[in-house]
Write an enzyme that holds these catalytic residues in place. Structure first.
Site, PDB file in Angstrom:
ATOM      1  CG  ASN A 114      -1.796  -1.223   1.280  1.00 11.75           C
ATOM      2  OD1 ASN A 114      -2.395  -1.598   0.282  1.00 11.75           O
ATOM      3  ND2 ASN A 114      -1.875  -1.863   2.439  1.00 11.75           N
TER       4      ASN A 114
ATOM      5  CG  HIS B  83       4.862  -1.786   4.858  1.00 11.96           C
ATOM      6  ND1 HIS B  83       4.758  -0.436   5.063  1.00 11.96           N
ATOM      7  CD2 HIS B  83       3.593  -2.252   4.839  1.00 11.96           C
ATOM      8  CE1 HIS B  83       3.481  -0.094   5.156  1.00 11.96           C
ATOM      9  NE2 HIS B  83       2.747  -1.180   5.022  1.00 11.96           N
TER      10      HIS B  83
HETATM   11  P1  5GP Z   1      -0.260  -0.400   5.605  1.00 10.66           P
HETATM   12  O1  5GP Z   1      -1.717  -0.053   5.604  1.00 10.66           O
HETATM   13  O2  5GP Z   1       0.596   0.781   5.957  1.00 10.66           O
HETATM   14  O3  5GP Z   1       0.144  -1.096   4.341  1.00 10.66           O
HETATM   15  O4  5GP Z   1      -0.114  -1.516   6.711  1.00 10.66           O
HETATM   16  C1  5GP Z   1       0.479  -1.323   7.951  1.00 10.66           C
HETATM   17  C2  5GP Z   1       0.377  -2.633   8.692  1.00 10.66           C
HETATM   18  O5  5GP Z   1       1.150  -2.535   9.856  1.00 10.66           O
HETATM   19  C3  5GP Z   1      -1.054  -3.013   9.125  1.00 10.66           C
HETATM   20  O6  5GP Z   1      -1.393  -4.271   8.548  1.00 10.66           O
HETATM   21  C4  5GP Z   1      -0.963  -3.082  10.649  1.00 10.66           C
HETATM   22  O7  5GP Z   1      -1.711  -4.129  11.212  1.00 10.66           O
HETATM   23  C5  5GP Z   1       0.524  -3.255  10.883  1.00 10.66           C
HETATM   24  N1  5GP Z   1       1.004  -2.691  12.124  1.00 10.66           N
HETATM   25  C6  5GP Z   1       0.705  -1.456  12.626  1.00 10.66           C
HETATM   26  N2  5GP Z   1       1.343  -1.265  13.796  1.00 10.66           N
HETATM   27  C7  5GP Z   1       2.051  -2.392  14.039  1.00 10.66           C
HETATM   28  C8  5GP Z   1       2.913  -2.787  15.107  1.00 10.66           C
HETATM   29  O8  5GP Z   1       3.164  -2.067  16.067  1.00 10.66           O
HETATM   30  N3  5GP Z   1       3.472  -4.019  15.009  1.00 10.66           N
HETATM   31  C9  5GP Z   1       3.225  -4.852  13.950  1.00 10.66           C
HETATM   32  N4  5GP Z   1       3.818  -6.054  13.963  1.00 10.66           N
HETATM   33  N5  5GP Z   1       2.425  -4.511  12.933  1.00 10.66           N
HETATM   34  C10 5GP Z   1       1.830  -3.296  12.982  1.00 10.66           C
END
Ligand code: 5GP
Length: 119
Positions: A91, A104
Site C-alpha cells: 500500500n 513495506h
Molecule cells: P499499511 O496499511 O501501511 O500497508 O499496513 C500497515 C500494517 O502494519 C497493518 O497491517 C498493521 O496491522 C501493521 N502494524 C501497525 N502497527 C504495528 C505494530 O506495532 N506491530 C506490527 N507487527 N504490525 C503493525
C-alpha cells in the site's frame, strides 16, 4: 514530505518497540503483522528510511534494492507458502491506504485469498 523517523516501523527497527521477528539481515526485517488478515500475514521492510515504493526505487542503492528483494525471497522460502500460493501487497500513499509511512510489503497466505480488491 520527509521521512518520519518516529513511525512505528522505524521504532521497531531501532528496537524501541517489540515485534515477532521472522527474518533479519543487513537489508531487510520481516515480522508478523500485529493484526493478521490471513493465517499467514508477514511484513517485510527495508532497513533504510524509505517512505514508499517509489521513494525506495528512486533513492535506495542497487545493493539495498537487491538485498531487500532477496530478503523477501528468503522469507517466502521459509514461509512454506510456495506450493499453495500467496499474495504480496504494498500500500502506497493516500489512495493506496498506507498507514505506516515506511515502505513495506505484506505477504499473505494460508487460505484462498479471494478477489484482489474488495468488490
Ligand atoms: P499499511 O496499511 O501501511 O500497508 O499496513 C500497515 C500494517 O502494519 C497493518 O497491517 C498493521 O496491522 C501493521 N502494524 C501497525 N502497527 C504495528 C505494530 O506495532 N506491530 C506490527 N507487527 N504490525 C503493525
Amino acid at each position: 514530505m520527509p521521512y518520519d523517523s518516529n513511525n512505528i516501523f522505524a521504532k521497531i527497527l531501532r528496537g524501541e518497540i517489540p515485534c515477532k521477528k521472522i527474518y533479519e539481515d543487513e537489508f531487510a526485517l520481516a515480522f508478523h503483522d500485529i493484526h493478521p488478515q490471513a493465517p499467514v500475514h508477514i511484513l517485510v521492510i527495508p532497513k533504510g528510511p524509505y517512505i514508499s515504493k517509489d521513494d525506495f526505487i528512486a533513492t535506495a542503492s542497487d545493493e539495498e534494492i537487491a538485498g531487500y528483494e532477496r530478503g523477501i525471497g528468503k522469507v517466502l522460502q521459509a514461509s512454506g507458502l510456495m506450493s499453495e500460493g500467496y499474495r504480496l501487497i504494498s500500500n502506497n500513499g493516500v489512495n493506496g491506504g498506507q498507514e505506516v509511512p515506511h515502505y513495506h510489503v505484506h505477504i499473505l497466505g494460508g487460505r484462498e485469498l479471494g478477489p484482489m480488491l474488495k468488490q
